[in-house]
Write a protein that holds these residues in place. Structure first.
Motif, mmCIF file in Angstrom:
data_model
loop_
_atom_site.group_PDB
_atom_site.id
_atom_site.type_symbol
_atom_site.label_atom_id
_atom_site.label_comp_id
_atom_site.label_asym_id
_atom_site.label_seq_id
_atom_site.Cartn_x
_atom_site.Cartn_y
_atom_site.Cartn_z
ATOM 1 N N ALA A 78 0.825 -1.210 0.000
ATOM 2 C CA ALA A 78 0.000 0.000 0.000
ATOM 3 C C ALA A 78 0.859 1.261 0.000
ATOM 4 C CB ALA A 78 -0.939 0.002 1.210
ATOM 5 N N LEU A 79 1.969 1.242 0.753
ATOM 6 C CA LEU A 79 2.856 2.411 0.785
ATOM 7 C C LEU A 79 3.487 2.660 -0.579
ATOM 8 C CD1 LEU A 79 4.755 2.080 4.187
ATOM 9 C CD2 LEU A 79 2.953 3.691 3.594
ATOM 10 N N VAL A 80 3.954 1.600 -1.217
ATOM 11 C CA VAL A 80 4.555 1.755 -2.553
ATOM 12 C C VAL A 80 3.518 2.312 -3.523
ATOM 13 C CG1 VAL A 80 5.508 0.503 -4.524
ATOM 14 C CG2 VAL A 80 6.294 -0.032 -2.206
ATOM 15 N N ALA A 81 2.294 1.771 -3.468
ATOM 16 C CA ALA A 81 1.235 2.263 -4.357
ATOM 17 C C ALA A 81 0.934 3.732 -4.078
ATOM 18 C CB ALA A 81 -0.030 1.423 -4.171
ATOM 19 N N ASP A 82 0.951 4.115 -2.798
ATOM 20 C CA ASP A 82 0.666 5.503 -2.434
ATOM 21 C C ASP A 82 1.722 6.447 -3.010
ATOM 22 O OD1 ASP A 82 -1.136 7.201 -1.170
ATOM 23 O OD2 ASP A 82 0.055 7.309 0.658
ATOM 24 N N VAL A 83 2.989 6.061 -2.898
ATOM 25 C CA VAL A 83 4.076 6.893 -3.418
ATOM 26 C C VAL A 83 4.007 6.970 -4.946
ATOM 27 C CG1 VAL A 83 6.579 7.057 -3.663
ATOM 28 C CG2 VAL A 83 5.588 6.475 -1.444
ATOM 29 N N VAL A 84 3.763 5.843 -5.598
ATOM 30 C CA VAL A 84 3.686 5.831 -7.064
ATOM 31 C C VAL A 84 2.541 6.711 -7.548
ATOM 32 C CG1 VAL A 84 3.207 4.389 -9.076
ATOM 33 C CG2 VAL A 84 4.788 3.580 -7.311
ATOM 34 N N LEU A 85 1.380 6.597 -6.916
ATOM 35 C CA LEU A 85 0.233 7.418 -7.311
ATOM 36 C C LEU A 85 0.511 8.902 -7.091
ATOM 37 C CD1 LEU A 85 -2.780 5.318 -5.966
ATOM 38 C CD2 LEU A 85 -2.199 5.763 -8.349
ATOM 39 N N LEU A 87 3.405 10.368 -7.269
ATOM 40 C CA LEU A 87 4.304 10.820 -8.334
ATOM 41 C C LEU A 87 3.572 10.947 -9.662
ATOM 42 C CD1 LEU A 87 7.426 8.628 -7.474
ATOM 43 C CD2 LEU A 87 7.173 11.090 -7.113
ATOM 44 N N VAL A 88 2.702 9.986 -9.974
ATOM 45 C CA VAL A 88 1.972 10.027 -11.240
ATOM 46 C C VAL A 88 1.021 11.222 -11.272
ATOM 47 C CG1 VAL A 88 0.237 8.824 -12.632
ATOM 48 C CG2 VAL A 88 2.179 7.557 -11.680
ATOM 49 N N ARG A 89 0.333 11.468 -10.151
ATOM 50 C CA ARG A 89 -0.648 12.560 -10.101
ATOM 51 C C ARG A 89 -0.001 13.913 -9.792
ATOM 52 N NH1 ARG A 89 -5.098 9.367 -6.318
ATOM 53 N NH2 ARG A 89 -5.843 7.929 -7.927
ATOM 54 N N ARG A 90 1.283 13.894 -9.449
ATOM 55 C CA ARG A 90 2.012 15.118 -9.079
ATOM 56 C C ARG A 90 1.337 15.844 -7.922
ATOM 57 N NH1 ARG A 90 3.493 17.574 -15.100
ATOM 58 N NH2 ARG A 90 4.579 15.691 -15.862
ATOM 59 N N ARG A 91 0.934 15.045 -6.947
ATOM 60 C CA ARG A 91 0.302 15.605 -5.742
ATOM 61 C C ARG A 91 1.066 15.089 -4.526
ATOM 62 N NH1 ARG A 91 -6.096 14.934 -5.834
ATOM 63 N NH2 ARG A 91 -5.839 16.389 -4.120
ATOM 64 N N TRP A 92 2.291 15.591 -4.367
ATOM 65 C CA TRP A 92 3.164 15.148 -3.281
ATOM 66 C C TRP A 92 2.818 15.917 -2.009
ATOM 67 C CZ3 TRP A 92 6.356 11.054 -3.479
ATOM 68 C CH2 TRP A 92 7.247 10.884 -2.419
ATOM 69 N N ARG A 93 2.569 15.187 -0.924
ATOM 70 C CA ARG A 93 2.190 15.785 0.352
ATOM 71 C C ARG A 93 3.177 15.356 1.432
ATOM 72 N NH1 ARG A 93 -4.330 14.417 0.075
ATOM 73 N NH2 ARG A 93 -4.832 15.848 -1.649
ATOM 74 N N PRO A 94 3.185 16.039 2.578
ATOM 75 C CA PRO A 94 4.119 15.656 3.651
ATOM 76 C C PRO A 94 4.019 14.193 4.060
ATOM 77 C CG PRO A 94 3.171 17.809 4.116
ATOM 78 C CD PRO A 94 2.468 17.292 2.895
ATOM 79 N N GLN A 95 2.805 13.613 4.014
ATOM 80 C CA GLN A 95 2.642 12.220 4.421
ATOM 81 C C GLN A 95 3.475 11.278 3.559
ATOM 82 O OE1 GLN A 95 -1.576 12.150 3.358
ATOM 83 N NE2 GLN A 95 -1.196 10.387 2.056
ATOM 84 N N HIS A 96 3.757 11.688 2.319
ATOM 85 C CA HIS A 96 4.513 10.811 1.438
ATOM 86 C C HIS A 96 5.984 10.734 1.830
ATOM 87 C CE1 HIS A 96 1.010 11.910 -1.263
ATOM 88 N NE2 HIS A 96 0.909 10.613 -1.108
ATOM 89 N N PHE A 97 6.506 11.757 2.513
ATOM 90 C CA PHE A 97 7.863 11.663 3.047
ATOM 91 C C PHE A 97 7.927 10.575 4.122
ATOM 92 C CE2 PHE A 97 7.881 16.047 1.390
ATOM 93 C CZ PHE A 97 9.043 15.996 0.621
ATOM 94 N N LEU A 98 6.862 10.481 4.929
ATOM 95 C CA LEU A 98 6.802 9.408 5.929
ATOM 96 C C LEU A 98 6.750 8.042 5.245
ATOM 97 C CD1 LEU A 98 6.505 8.451 8.850
ATOM 98 C CD2 LEU A 98 4.030 8.790 8.634
ATOM 99 N N ASP A 99 5.987 7.949 4.154
ATOM 100 C CA ASP A 99 5.930 6.693 3.398
ATOM 101 C C ASP A 99 7.326 6.278 2.952
ATOM 102 O OD1 ASP A 99 3.214 6.896 3.680
ATOM 103 O OD2 ASP A 99 2.812 7.459 1.602
ATOM 104 N N VAL A 100 8.059 7.228 2.384
ATOM 105 C CA VAL A 100 9.405 6.924 1.880
ATOM 106 C C VAL A 100 10.331 6.529 3.028
ATOM 107 C CG1 VAL A 100 11.443 7.911 0.765
ATOM 108 C CG2 VAL A 100 9.164 8.396 -0.152
ATOM 109 N N ALA A 101 10.234 7.216 4.166
ATOM 110 C CA ALA A 101 11.085 6.896 5.317
ATOM 111 C C ALA A 101 10.826 5.466 5.805
ATOM 112 C CB ALA A 101 10.830 7.894 6.449
#
Length: 348
Positions: A78-85, A87-101
């Motif tokens: 789910a985290l990988v899908a969240d990060v990929v989506l 990037l594709v939608r170009r809607r990067w939010r602070p929560q995605h930094f937590l996903d990457v960490a």
């Protein structure tokens, strides 16, 4: 009893007591079950230097691992899908930094586990790296940290299964609950709007709210959301337009455009209902994956509500994402458990 085992059992007792108190206060709050699972892992965490543990403790710890690993893998997908989506939608939010960490910490812990022989290499490249580094010693703190990170992933996996069970169990019961003949108000929670149209998830909330309005004759529908879509239209405006297309009169709709979270949705709804003199039980319309958190937040605000769920497109993905939103209500639970596991491995 050896002093190290006394320290360990004292930590287990504290975790078990904390978990039992939390579960007694809020049984449906999955986070309160984590200290109990943590106690089992702490009891079964063999120190880095090695130690003989009672068979029942090792067995109980093995059960936690067996349950937790598949759940952790589900969460990682789910985290990988969240990060990929994002990037594709170009809607990067602070929560995605937590996903990457989280993904980076997982990769590091898996690499260390392969290096130590705790898990087999996942790819030929992993096998080559492990072979090249086999002669290099790993310091005791690093070994303890790797074990603690793996234990933390097991706890995360256990908590994901708990959350899925509680969420869908509550949604199942909410779908079958008898509805009030007349609510004081109906609150419709927002979701995304794209190209001027509600996404399917939000459209189902609008349809469910309109159906509930027709069946109960409720006078007031509250739309508490101020988030804007990509075309600068607020979610509240999109929901209002959708309800009016379903025949709800404009005089019955009250929009609130400040809220940016579920908690603020409910909090500002209380203000509107107080201004309108609304009394009685309130119906809150949302999707089934979101029903449990909505109920818990409403309860914490002292609201008397029925959560009225509607079906969710892509329910599994939506629910696992919702897991992380629920976890943020208690953000220090898992990090503290990981720190305790590391301390027990080092000194217990």
């Amino acid at each position: 009893m050896d002093a190290s085992f006394a320290i360990r059992y004292a930590a287990c007792a504290a975790l078990a007591a904390t978990g039992a108190l939390g579960v007694r206060r809020e049984p449906a709050g999955f986070v309160h079950w984590l200290p109990l699972a943590s106690a089992v892992l702490v009891a079964g965490a063999a120190p880095v230097g090695g130690a003989a543990l009672p068979a029942w403790i090792a067995g109980a710890s093995g059960v936690v691992w067996a349950i937790g690993v598949p759940g952790a893998c589900l969460g990682l997908v789910a985290l990988v899908a969240d990060v990929v989506l994002a990037l594709v939608r170009r809607r990067w939010r602070p929560q995605h930094f937590l996903d990457v960490a989280i993904l980076v910490a997982t990769a590091v812990s898996w690499a260390c586990a392969q290096r130590l022989g705790w898990m087999p290499p996942l790819t030929p490249w992993d096998a080559g790296v492990a072979a090249a580094a086999s002669a290099a010693p790993i310091a005791r703190p690093a070994v303890a940290l790797a074990w603690a990170l793996l234990g933390l992933q097991a706890l995360t996996g256990v908590s994901i299964w708990l959350f899925l069970g509680f969420t869908w169990g509550y949604a199942w019961l909410a779908h079958r609950r008898a509805r009030s003949a007349r609510y004081g108000a109906i609150v419709v929670l927002g979701a995304a709007v794209r190209n001027g149209r509600p996404v399917p998830l939000l459209q189902r909330r609008i349809d469910r709210a309109a159906q509930l309005w027709r069946s109960t004759g409720t006078d007031t529908l509250v739309i508490p959301t101020g988030r804007e879509s990509q075309d600068d239209q607020t979610e509240a405006d999109a929901i209002r337009d959708g309800l009016m297309r379903e025949g709800v009169p404009a005089r019955s709709i009250a929009c609130e455009r400040r809220a940016t979270s579920t908690r603020e949705n409910l909090l500002f709804s209380q203000e509107i209902m107080g201004q309108r003199g609304v009394c009685g039980r309130v119906a809150v319309v949302t999707n089934d994956f979101h029903a449990l958190r909505t109920r818990l937040l409403a309860r914490s605000l002292g609201m008397d509500v029925d959560v009225v769920p509607c079906p969710t497109p892509s329910p599994l993905y939506a629910t696992v994402r919702e897991y992380y939103a629920n976890l943020m209500r208690h953000p220090w639970t898992l990090p503290l458990a990981g720190a305790l596991l590391w301390a027990v491995l080092m000194y217990g």
